[in-house]
Design an enzyme around this catalytic site. Structure first.
Site, PDB file in Angstrom:
ATOM      1  CB  CYS A 274      32.176  54.103  69.401  1.00 47.50           C
ATOM      2  SG  CYS A 274      31.730  54.160  67.665  1.00 47.50           S
TER       3      CYS A 274
ATOM      4  CE  LYS B  51      35.678  50.477  67.340  1.00 45.20           C
ATOM      5  NZ  LYS B  51      36.584  51.445  66.746  1.00 45.20           N
TER       6      LYS B  51
ATOM      7  CB  THR C 286      47.467  48.550  58.924  1.00 46.33           C
ATOM      8  OG1 THR C 286      46.393  48.468  57.972  1.00 46.33           O
ATOM      9  CG2 THR C 286      48.738  48.053  58.265  1.00 46.33           C
TER      10      THR C 286
ATOM     11  CG  HIS D  70      20.831  38.957  58.627  1.00 44.14           C
ATOM     12  ND1 HIS D  70      20.166  37.942  57.967  1.00 44.14           N
ATOM     13  CD2 HIS D  70      21.167  38.465  59.837  1.00 44.14           C
ATOM     14  CE1 HIS D  70      20.124  36.874  58.760  1.00 44.14           C
ATOM     15  NE2 HIS D  70      20.722  37.172  59.903  1.00 44.14           N
TER      16      HIS D  70
END
Ligand code: CO
Ligand code: CO
Length: 354
Positions: A16, A19, A46, A137
């Site tokens: 993460c 990000k 939100t 995929h």
């Protein structure tokens, strides 16, 4: 003998920490057209963990996807971490994961068995979550990436949102902090084996038990703590709830070694980006500076952050402990004010529970 491939060497940022920053993201999302549908219960406006769409009066679908670059070197472990992280957004909405699809990017010239191990790690977590893996995929790419798109179900009246915390609420976090810092130390070959093992244990743990336990109590707001760090996710909760949140650093559970590595400056770049995002609302008081780094550390597959009414907080904490979550739980602090003119986060040593 073939040398073991270190998966993290492919990625500049793992997990993460890769990000895109919250400021950039929100700027880009603002330019998209708005979508309206009376059954769309939670959309992207939100910045919640997942979208929720009502199917019937009793049933809503949760839709989310998450994938990232390797955060650990071992392929099977990477698969587990990426899947636990993707499933977490369904738990963070109060839901139950039902269907999962693999998302795969993998280099052409890398041993396909490595991908096999990543997929096996992911599949094992999906199974543990009680969901089914139904396909996916895959494309060729220089940097390996893996994750899941997950569909879950929730009762429309029992959705956890990332806002709505109220004055007096106690904030509980179900996993210890420090995975970004410990992973940075691992990459620098400075982490102890114990720290590394703890980070892996935390990142591969599903938030299932935490969510199932919480469902027996009132939850005013919930999100999982991931790339934006505790401060970033608390900041989003505070802003959206117009709340002032007090964090007592003495109550924060850290991974072994995290504080020491942070003091040595082993801090992922994403932590500084997260700090910029909250600097307007953060009052760091007189806690040691290292706490700001620790609390803004991007987490991979972090815990659930719950805002719980004060009169239920103790019982929920006990129930979480009985469910096997012990020292990993933080009593983060409490909501000092809601409907506040200026939402904010205040760091203190200790926060009194009235
Ligand atoms: Co999330
Ligand atoms: Co996510």
């Amino acid at each position: 003998m073939q040398e073991k491939v270190r998966l993290t060497q492919f990625a500049k940022h793992g997990g993460c920490a890769a990000k895109i920053g919250p400021d950039t993201l929100s700027r880009l999302l603002e330019r998209l057209p708005g979508f309206e549908d009376e059954d769309l219960l939670v959309g992207f406006e939100t910045s919640d963990d997942a979208a929720v769409y009502r199917i019937t009066e009793e049933k809503a679908v949760i839709q989310t996807l998450d994938f990232f670059t390797p955060v650990v070197d071992d392929a099977y472990t990477f698969g587990q971490v990426a899947a636990a992280n993707a499933l977490s957004d369904v738990y963070a909405m109060g839901g139950e994961p039902k269907i999962a699809l693999n998302i795969v990017c993998f280099p052409e010239n890398l041993d396909a068995d490595i991908l096999g191990e990543i997929l096996r790690g992911g599949a094992d977590k999906v199974k543990e979550a009680g969901a089914v893996l139904v396909g996916g995929h895959s494309i060729q790419d220089d940097v390996p990436k893996y994750g899941l798109s997950v569909t879950g179900l929730v009762h429309p009246d029992r959705i956890y949102r990332n806002f709505g915390c109220r004055e007096g609420d106690v904030l509980l976090l179900t996993k210890q902090l420090g995975s970004g810092i410990v992973n940075t130390a691992v990459k620098a070959e400075m982490a102890s084996l114990e720290s590394e093992a703890e980070a892996i244990r935390v990142m591969t743990t599903l938030n299932r038990k935490a969510k199932e336990t919480a469902q027996k109590f009132t939850v005013h707001a919930c999100t999982d703590v991931t790339g934006f760090g505790l401060l970033g996710h608390c900041g989003e909760m505070a802003r959206a709830s117009r709340a002032v949140v007090k964090i007592g650093v003495d109550g924060i559970a850290l991974m072994q070694g995290a504080r020491e590595y942070a003091e040595m400056g082993l801090i992922p770049g994403g932590a500084y980006r997260n700090q910029r995002h909250v600097k307007d609302i953060l009052d760091a008081g007189d806690v040691e500076e290292v706490w700001v780094d620790l609390l803004s550390d991007p987490q991979t597959s972090g815990g659930l952050l719950f805002a719980v009414p004060e009169d239920e907080a103790k019982a929920m904490l006990q129930a979480l402990r009985r469910a096997g979550l012990g020292t990993e739980i933080s009593v983060v602090g409490r909501v000092a004010e809601s409907g506040a003119e200026n939402p904010g986060i205040r760091l203190r040593r200790k926060v009194e529970m009235r």
